[in-house]
Design a protein around this motif. Structure first.
Motif, mmCIF file in Angstrom:
data_model
loop_
_atom_site.group_PDB
_atom_site.id
_atom_site.type_symbol
_atom_site.label_atom_id
_atom_site.label_comp_id
_atom_site.label_asym_id
_atom_site.label_seq_id
_atom_site.Cartn_x
_atom_site.Cartn_y
_atom_site.Cartn_z
ATOM 1 N N TRP A 263 0.826 -1.215 0.000
ATOM 2 C CA TRP A 263 0.000 0.000 0.000
ATOM 3 C C TRP A 263 0.857 1.261 0.000
ATOM 4 C CZ3 TRP A 263 -2.774 -2.386 4.776
ATOM 5 C CH2 TRP A 263 -3.568 -3.457 4.342
ATOM 6 N N ARG B 78 -0.280 2.382 -7.126
ATOM 7 C CA ARG B 78 -1.335 1.516 -6.592
ATOM 8 C C ARG B 78 -2.019 0.723 -7.701
ATOM 9 N NH1 ARG B 78 -1.539 6.505 -2.775
ATOM 10 N NH2 ARG B 78 -0.158 5.588 -1.247
ATOM 11 N N THR B 100 -10.927 -0.473 5.222
ATOM 12 C CA THR B 100 -10.621 0.932 4.929
ATOM 13 C C THR B 100 -9.173 1.291 5.238
ATOM 14 O OG1 THR B 100 -11.442 1.563 7.092
ATOM 15 C CG2 THR B 100 -12.975 1.786 5.250
ATOM 16 N N LEU B 103 -7.148 2.503 2.376
ATOM 17 C CA LEU B 103 -7.699 3.788 1.928
ATOM 18 C C LEU B 103 -7.244 4.915 2.842
ATOM 19 C CD1 LEU B 103 -11.330 2.545 1.229
ATOM 20 C CD2 LEU B 103 -9.471 2.805 -0.398
ATOM 21 N N MET B 106 -3.756 5.675 2.047
ATOM 22 C CA MET B 106 -3.629 6.372 0.761
ATOM 23 C C MET B 106 -4.292 7.738 0.779
ATOM 24 S SD MET B 106 -4.362 3.063 -1.616
ATOM 25 C CE MET B 106 -3.327 1.614 -1.459
ATOM 26 N N TYR B 108 -7.611 8.663 1.321
ATOM 27 C CA TYR B 108 -8.972 8.904 0.835
ATOM 28 C C TYR B 108 -9.779 9.634 1.911
ATOM 29 C CZ TYR B 108 -8.436 5.733 -3.153
ATOM 30 O OH TYR B 108 -8.050 5.143 -4.326
ATOM 31 N N ARG B 113 -14.135 6.621 1.930
ATOM 32 C CA ARG B 113 -13.666 5.355 2.525
ATOM 33 C C ARG B 113 -14.850 4.483 2.877
ATOM 34 N NH1 ARG B 113 -9.649 8.326 5.989
ATOM 35 N NH2 ARG B 113 -10.831 7.809 7.847
ATOM 36 N N ARG B 116 -16.732 3.175 -0.276
ATOM 37 C CA ARG B 116 -15.980 2.099 -0.929
ATOM 38 C C ARG B 116 -16.008 0.820 -0.110
ATOM 39 N NH1 ARG B 116 -11.726 3.070 -4.681
ATOM 40 N NH2 ARG B 116 -11.976 5.087 -5.656
ATOM 41 N N SER B 152 -10.430 -2.649 -2.523
ATOM 42 C CA SER B 152 -11.042 -1.390 -2.076
ATOM 43 C C SER B 152 -10.513 -0.168 -2.815
ATOM 44 C CB SER B 152 -10.832 -1.220 -0.573
ATOM 45 O OG SER B 152 -9.457 -1.065 -0.288
ATOM 46 N N PHE B 153 -9.262 -0.209 -3.255
ATOM 47 C CA PHE B 153 -8.714 1.009 -3.872
ATOM 48 C C PHE B 153 -8.644 0.907 -5.394
ATOM 49 C CE2 PHE B 153 -5.534 -1.638 -1.865
ATOM 50 C CZ PHE B 153 -4.605 -1.891 -2.855
ATOM 51 N N ASP B 154 -9.472 -0.021 -5.943
ATOM 52 C CA ASP B 154 -9.677 -0.079 -7.394
ATOM 53 C C ASP B 154 -8.405 -0.248 -8.204
ATOM 54 O OD1 ASP B 154 -12.359 -0.140 -7.687
ATOM 55 O OD2 ASP B 154 -12.592 2.038 -7.639
#
Lengths: 360, 257
Positions: A263, B78, B100, B103, B106, B108, B113, B116, B152-154
């Motif tokens: 990540w 990502r 989450t 997310l 990252m 979001y 969050r 998603r 979750s983060f596509d």
């Protein structure tokens, strides 16, 4: 969806039943615990007879009793021989002496009771006030023995409170320092190689040897009172926290760390979201050891400062004047204080881990 | 469109016992939207290859491109979600907050969050479990939550390293079916490491058979099976023929080693 969540243990049991189970579990352990305590008390009472025999015989002689063996010869006899010489006298005098070599449990308990709760609250107005002292941000009046229980100068609660203040401050300093050092150790190889050996070496120096130096050095830069004692407490309490936290911060598996890397998480993010939460159980185990060590540090710190109040000062004064009962009751007060501190950390631990979902 | 291309990829680990050739001369192209399975015995480098794609390992020679970037650039962009064999959910976070977590890292915003998280939990059929802790879920559900987290983060690519390896056959069958449905709905490019021949044949559009010492590709099989695959497709002659070819590839690889 065919699989169901596994229900929480005990979720299906009613509250009353759970309380019942708890009581039954405690009943199960109460018997053995009481048996052990009774055994220890019996050994203690038995040991007091020979330990105090010399004084018993001397007291009896002063009271007019005659013995076959002269005082000069008796001086070289062991306690057991004296018991054999005059068993009745040794037994009769074992538990009532003012300065026994080994006070009996009930004498210690009586002194603790007297200096904790039973200090006469019925006498004297404020002119009997002997002194004032600062503690926990307030000014307290210290009274003659006969005044209000807690502020009497004999009060064990007063002395424990005076020792507790540097304990808690030192514990806070030591824990924060320990966590900070552990974070550094885990993130920097240089710190790992340089700090850990020093931390271990620091604990090999007897605290009794280093405590006066800390007092003297800090005094020379004008720092007195609470802080030097707290530093000595911190000196003892930071170590278990460093060791435990260094282990706890390294608890996450390689896969957990890889996941964070996928990540693109920064070191700070990994620390905050992964390493710190994972280290919580380790932290509390360390804090329990640390708080007990902090109390030892605060007691030891009172000895070289010539403190007149506090559990350490009470121990020292007791040994100067041969007040064994006072020493023993101060020792027990210290042990009870340590137990309460550890129990308090345990309570916080249950609350925090419960909130984190880590306690099942 | 080519999503992943490896050209004569080598990876040698230097160990105390001398060099270990984890990967040797890997040439492979994966098109967007493909489902590629990597199968082979332990030590054949299938996991290592996946880790190279994820930039968790660095190849010692050859070229590897992920969506036209180097693996490290792709990681920072990502481009992929990674699912490990262990679900790796944090026990101190609820399922929802586990999902989450990437997310949050990252950056979001909170509302997104949440939105998603609900969407991906719905995708893996775990809606309603957001407030449960991981230990309250079965192993199969935990692994689904871990897939939801990776979705979750596509990211366009889903890398899965034996995600169902620790689960029993019955749960595994159902999750395989669900994974195919998920893949059909999302159109992700999937790279899937497995030990199981039926699993590889059932799921994949392309099967990469690997062999050990040094880790290399023994055979690449483009599956003739249709994209729509009910579980009982596993009894058809076409399925058995592909499975047979995978087994042959594995045997030849072992004999050559």
């Amino acid at each position: 969806m065919t699989d169901h969540p596994i229900s929480a243990p005990g979720a299906g049991i009613g509250r009353s039943l759970r309380v019942g189970l708890l009581v039954r579990r405690m009943m199960g352990t109460a018997g053995p615990v009481l048996a052990v305590v009774a055994g220890l008390l019996a050994i203690w009472y038995l040991a007091a007879i020979p330990m105090n025999a010399a004084q018993s015989v001397t007291d009896a002689e002063r009271a007019g009793a005659a013995f076959d063996v002269s005082a000069a010869e008796r001086r070289d006899m062991g306690g057991l021989s004296l018991v054999a010489l005059a068993p009745g006298t040794a037994l009769a005098g074992a538990y009532g002496q003012e300065r026994p070599r080994l006070p009996a449990p009930h004498q210690v308990a009586g002194e603790m009771w007297a200096s904790t709760f039973a200090l006469g609250a019925d006498c004297g107005p404020a002119e009997r006030e002997r002194d004032r002292l600062e503690l926990f941000g307030r000014t307290w009046a210290v009274h003659e023995d006969c005044l209000a229980p807690v502020t009497s100068r004999r009060s064990l609660i007063l002395h424990a409170g005076l020792t507790l203040a540097p304990t808690l401050l030192g514990f806070a300093i030591g824990s924060l320092l320990g966590v900070a050092l552990a974070v550094g150790i885990v993130h920097s190889r240089v710190m790992d190689l340089s700090v850990m050996p020093w931390a271990i070496a620091s604990q090999t120096i007897p605290i009794l040897a280093i405590a006066p130096m800390i007092i003297v050095v800090m005094n020379s830069v004008g720092i007195q009172g609470l802080l030097p004692k707290a530093i000595i407490s911190a000196y003892l309490s930071f170590f278990p926290v460093v060791v435990g936290m260094a282990k706890g911060l390294r608890a996450p598996s390689a896969a957990d760390l890889d996941l964070m890397r996928t990540w693109g998480a920064s070191g700070a993010r990994i620390l905050w979201h992964l390493r710190l939460p994972a280290s919580a159980p380790y932290l509390f185990a360390s804090l329990k050891i640390g708080v007990a060590a902090a109390l030892v540090g605060a007691i030891v710190a009172e000895l070289p400062t010539g403190a007149v109040r506090g559990l350490g000062a009470r121990l020292l004064a007791g040994s100067y004047y041969g007040q064994t009962i006072q020493i023993w009751s101060a020792l027990f007060a210290a042990a009870i204080a340590a137990a309460l501190l550890v129990a308090a950390i345990g309570g916080i631990e249950r609350g925090v881990l419960g909130r984190m979902g880590l306690r099942r | 469109m080519t999503t992943i291309s490896a050209t004569s990829l080598d990876l040698t680990f230097q160990t105390a016992d001398g060099p270990v050739h984890a990967l040797r001369g890997i040439d492979l192209t994966v098109e967007a939207g493909e489902f590629v399975s990597f199968i082979g015995p332990s030590g054949c480098g299938k996991t290592t290859f996946l880790r190279c794609v994820a930039a968790l390992e660095t190849p010692t020679a050859g070229e590897l491109q992920v969506q036209g970037m180097t693996p490290d650039e792709a990681r920072r962009a990502r481009a992929y979600g990674y699912v490990f064999q262990a679900a790796g959910l944090y026990p101190w976070r609820t399922i929802g907050r586990n999902v989450t977590l990437p997310l949050e890292i990252m950056g979001y915003p909170k509302a997104e969050r949440r939105e998603r998280m609900e969407r991906v939990l719905d995708l893996v059929e775990l809606s309603g479990f957001a407030n449960k802790y991981p230990w309250q879920l079965s192993g199969g559900m935990q692994q689904r939550a871990s897939i939801a987290r990776a979705l979750s983060f596509d990211a366009g690519i889903l890398l899965m390293d034996e995600p169902f390896g620790a689960l029993d056959e019955i749960v595994r069958d159902r999750l395989n079916e669900e994974l195919l449905a998920l893949w059909a709905r999302t159109g992700k490019t999937c790279l899937f490491v497995t030990h199981s021949i039926p699993e590889a044949v059932y799921l994949s559009t392309k099967i990469v058979v690997m062999s050990p010492r040094p880790g290399r590709i023994a055979d690449v099989i483009d599956s003739p099976l249709p994209r729509e695959r009910p579980l009982d497709i596993r009894d058809t002659p076409e399925f058995l023929a592909v499975a047979h070819r995978v087994r042959e590839g594995l045997r030849e690889g072992m004999e050559a080693a």
